[in-house]
Design an enzyme around this catalytic site. Sequence first.
Site, PDB file in Angstrom:
ATOM      1  NE  ARG B 102      -3.905   0.894   1.577  1.00 14.05           N
ATOM      2  CZ  ARG B 102      -3.940   1.936   2.395  1.00 14.05           C
ATOM      3  NH1 ARG B 102      -3.371   1.863   3.581  1.00 14.05           N
ATOM      4  NH2 ARG B 102      -4.513   3.058   2.041  1.00 14.05           N
ATOM      5  N   GLY B 103       2.112   1.195  -0.269  1.00 10.12           N
ATOM      6  CA  GLY B 103       2.951   2.391  -0.253  1.00 10.12           C
ATOM      7  C   GLY B 103       2.666   3.311  -1.429  1.00 10.12           C
ATOM      8  CB  CYS B 104       2.647   6.958  -1.796  1.00  9.65           C
ATOM      9  SG  CYS B 104       0.953   7.182  -1.272  1.00  9.65           S
ATOM     10  CB  ILE B 105       7.656   5.429  -2.746  1.00 11.56           C
ATOM     11  CG1 ILE B 105       7.377   6.688  -1.930  1.00 11.56           C
ATOM     12  CG2 ILE B 105       8.907   5.607  -3.590  1.00 11.56           C
ATOM     13  CD1 ILE B 105       7.147   7.940  -2.744  1.00 11.56           C
TER      14      ILE B 105
END
Lengths: 155, 105
Positions: B102-105
């Site tokens: 679920r990370g943004c990066i």
Amino acid sequence: MADKIDKVSIIISKGSLEGVYPALIMANGARAEGIEANLFFTFFGLDVVHKSRVDHIKVATVGNPGLHLATMVGGLPGVSSVMTHYLARKMEKLDIPPIHEFVEMIADTGAGIYACKASVDLFELTKDDLIEQVQDVITVGEFYDMAAGGEIIFT
Amino acid sequence: MPTAIYAGVNVTVNDEGFFEIPDEWTEAMAPEIARAEGIDGLTEPHWQVIKFMRAEYAEKGTGPTVRILGKTSGVSIKELYQLFPKGPAKEAAKIAGIPKPRGCI
């Protein structure tokens, strides 16, 4: 999910750290979701693809109320560098790469990296002044051709 | 909760097809999941990434980001996107039977 975005074209017009990161995160995130992405660097955003400037992009400490720092303090020499350094350390902990590495990484994901011809002319630059990831220096018209059929994000 | 059948075994998946219970996954299921994702035939580099994903998940409880994959899996980011065109972190996680990172990066 009936509606899915297939393509984004992201315009980066700012040369401050807080003006650049959101666009890079959006671009990288698009590729991570399998969305085609093209980046178009214009005006001060050109610093991000400028060989000798990409490693010196700083957070704006003046005229940036979100920082909650007195304007007079923000204007003191070195404050911008200190804040930038502080943010860089915090970002590294969150696995957010430094800007230079981030642009290289985004290019490696297959995103297109382009510089704006008007800005390159304005700042009297040539393609040699730009990092190797820049595929081309293009006009506004060429940008719109490339962006056709997708979403355009201006930052 | 939806289920799917891979390698003849019933497994629990979420709405997007990610495994809910990573322990239900076996290597024999990977080629079938990959095919459903449009990847025909898992090559040696595919497996290298899949095994790395499993190991990272076992150790940290979450799948690695693309940056970590590029730095430590032994497969470059360029190659990762060639192997998993729909996005390496997400697509490889699905094939490796671990939850969607679920990370943004």
